[in-house]
Design a protein around this motif. Structure first.
Motif, mmCIF file in Angstrom:
data_model
loop_
_atom_site.group_PDB
_atom_site.id
_atom_site.type_symbol
_atom_site.label_atom_id
_atom_site.label_comp_id
_atom_site.label_asym_id
_atom_site.label_seq_id
_atom_site.Cartn_x
_atom_site.Cartn_y
_atom_site.Cartn_z
ATOM 1 N N LEU A 13 0.855 -1.183 0.000
ATOM 2 C CA LEU A 13 0.000 0.000 0.000
ATOM 3 C C LEU A 13 0.890 1.231 0.000
ATOM 4 N N PRO A 14 0.470 2.309 -0.645
ATOM 5 C CA PRO A 14 1.285 3.526 -0.605
ATOM 6 C C PRO A 14 1.229 4.202 0.765
ATOM 7 N N ASP A 15 2.306 4.853 1.163
ATOM 8 C CA ASP A 15 2.310 5.613 2.405
ATOM 9 C C ASP A 15 1.211 6.671 2.353
ATOM 10 N N GLY A 16 0.568 6.898 3.479
ATOM 11 C CA GLY A 16 -0.473 7.916 3.566
ATOM 12 C C GLY A 16 -1.788 7.537 2.907
ATOM 13 N N VAL A 17 -1.936 6.279 2.530
ATOM 14 C CA VAL A 17 -3.115 5.843 1.777
ATOM 15 C C VAL A 17 -4.426 6.113 2.527
ATOM 16 N N PHE A 18 -4.385 6.106 3.848
ATOM 17 C CA PHE A 18 -5.607 6.304 4.637
ATOM 18 C C PHE A 18 -5.622 7.648 5.361
ATOM 19 N N ASN A 19 -4.898 8.627 4.853
ATOM 20 C CA ASN A 19 -4.740 9.882 5.590
ATOM 21 C C ASN A 19 -6.035 10.663 5.772
ATOM 22 N N SER A 20 -7.059 10.384 5.004
ATOM 23 C CA SER A 20 -8.339 11.075 5.175
ATOM 24 C C SER A 20 -9.347 10.245 5.962
ATOM 25 N N CYS A 21 -8.950 9.071 6.404
ATOM 26 C CA CYS A 21 -9.854 8.158 7.122
ATOM 27 C C CYS A 21 -9.706 8.384 8.620
ATOM 28 N N VAL B 124 0.606 -8.145 7.156
ATOM 29 C CA VAL B 124 1.855 -7.389 7.143
ATOM 30 C C VAL B 124 2.557 -7.748 5.842
ATOM 31 N N PHE B 125 3.256 -6.795 5.276
ATOM 32 C CA PHE B 125 3.879 -6.987 3.978
ATOM 33 C C PHE B 125 5.333 -7.413 4.129
ATOM 34 N N GLY B 126 5.891 -7.968 3.069
ATOM 35 C CA GLY B 126 7.266 -8.445 3.103
ATOM 36 C C GLY B 126 7.332 -9.852 3.683
ATOM 37 N N THR B 127 8.556 -10.318 3.878
ATOM 38 C CA THR B 127 8.796 -11.649 4.424
ATOM 39 C C THR B 127 9.793 -11.551 5.570
ATOM 40 N N ALA B 128 10.035 -12.658 6.234
ATOM 41 C CA ALA B 128 11.015 -12.667 7.315
ATOM 42 C C ALA B 128 12.402 -12.304 6.779
ATOM 43 N N ASP B 129 12.702 -12.672 5.529
ATOM 44 C CA ASP B 129 14.001 -12.356 4.926
ATOM 45 C C ASP B 129 14.065 -10.931 4.378
ATOM 46 N N ALA B 130 12.926 -10.390 3.965
ATOM 47 C CA ALA B 130 12.864 -9.040 3.409
ATOM 48 C C ALA B 130 11.644 -8.323 3.979
ATOM 49 N N PRO B 131 11.718 -7.956 5.271
ATOM 50 C CA PRO B 131 10.554 -7.365 5.915
ATOM 51 C C PRO B 131 10.240 -5.959 5.405
ATOM 52 N N SER B 132 8.984 -5.615 5.482
ATOM 53 C CA SER B 132 8.544 -4.265 5.160
ATOM 54 C C SER B 132 8.864 -3.359 6.343
ATOM 55 N N MET B 133 9.074 -2.101 6.076
ATOM 56 C CA MET B 133 9.294 -1.130 7.146
ATOM 57 C C MET B 133 8.032 -0.301 7.382
ATOM 58 N N GLN B 134 6.966 -0.607 6.642
ATOM 59 C CA GLN B 134 5.737 0.164 6.729
ATOM 60 C C GLN B 134 5.015 -0.083 8.051
ATOM 61 N N THR B 135 4.553 1.001 8.680
ATOM 62 C CA THR B 135 3.838 0.920 9.942
ATOM 63 C C THR B 135 2.407 1.426 9.753
ATOM 64 N N ILE B 136 1.591 1.230 10.754
ATOM 65 C CA ILE B 136 0.229 1.766 10.718
ATOM 66 C C ILE B 136 0.286 3.287 10.552
ATOM 67 N N SER B 137 1.185 3.938 11.262
ATOM 68 C CA SER B 137 1.298 5.399 11.168
ATOM 69 C C SER B 137 1.700 5.865 9.770
ATOM 70 N N THR B 138 2.536 5.103 9.068
ATOM 71 C CA THR B 138 2.894 5.535 7.712
ATOM 72 C C THR B 138 1.732 5.329 6.747
ATOM 73 N N LEU B 139 0.877 4.331 6.989
ATOM 74 C CA LEU B 139 -0.293 4.117 6.134
ATOM 75 C C LEU B 139 -1.322 5.232 6.307
ATOM 76 N N PHE B 140 -1.454 5.734 7.537
ATOM 77 C CA PHE B 140 -2.415 6.795 7.811
ATOM 78 C C PHE B 140 -1.799 8.186 7.660
ATOM 79 N N GLY B 141 -0.506 8.297 7.805
ATOM 80 C CA GLY B 141 0.142 9.601 7.803
ATOM 81 C C GLY B 141 0.090 10.248 9.185
#
Length: 190
Positions: free
Chosen positions: A62-70, A80-97
């Motif tokens: 998902l793009p960062d800030g995707v839910f910023n108006s929600c 959660v995105f990514g894998t144990a070998d290549a984890p995502s760094m995206q957090t709930i706060s980055t999705l909402f902004g």
């Protein structure tokens, strides 16, 4: 989805649907979400009405800030995105902004590794469900979720990061699986 549902594409093989009666946003398809068409009048009209977000396990990013108006969201179900070998760094706060302060229910419906600081500092979060596929909980993943009152870890969890649940002052019930071989320092400290 009910009769009063609106559906729009949000990527080559993904779409979002909003059930106006249930105030439910459902993101489905396979692959990456490119855009939620935030700039359209349609999205501006409904974003503030979203109370529940459900993201299909086949969505991979998902793009960062995707839910910023929600701003009314109280429940979120997502992998959660990514894998144990290549984890995502995206957090709930980055999705909402921002930190969604009304979020009370979080369901991690799939994925392998919960990123560091994934849902940190969510003061209203009381309910957390973690999918059986998750094996790693990152550092400070749920730190300062002061209303979180119990958690049962799935049997697949073998690592809980440093300070993962620190300052979760309402946390009273903890059930850690036998196969968990690594618990970081201060993982559950107040």
């Amino acid at each position: 989805m009910g009769e009063n549902a609106i559906t729009e594409p949000c990527g080559p093989t993904t779409s979002w649907s909003f059930d106006q009666d249930a105030h439910l946003l459902f993101i489905k398809g396979e692959g990456d979400v490119v855009s939620m068409t935030f700039k359209t009048d349609l999205w501006k009209t409904i974003a503030a009405e979203v109370e529940t977000i459900v993201i299909d396990n086949t969505i991979t990013a998902l793009p960062d800030g995707v839910f910023n108006s929600c701003t009314a969201v109280t429940s979120l179900s997502m992998p959660v995105f990514g894998t144990a070998d290549a984890p995502s760094m995206q957090t709930i706060s980055t999705l909402f902004g921002y930190t969604p302060e009304n979020l009370t229910t979080l369901i991690i419906s799939g994925g392998e590794q919960i990123p560091d600081s994934f849902a940190a500092s969510m003061p209203a979060l009381t309910s957390l469900t973690i999918a059986d596929t998750v094996s790693v909980i990152g550092e400070k993943a749920f730190q300062y979720c002061s209303a979180l009152n119990s958690i049962t870890f799935p049997s697949a969890v073998d690592s809980i990061g440093t300070r993962a649940f620190s300052n979760c002052t309402a946390l009273t019930g903890i059930s850690i699986p036998d196969g968990c071989t690594s618990i970081g320092p201060n993982a559950f400290d107040d």
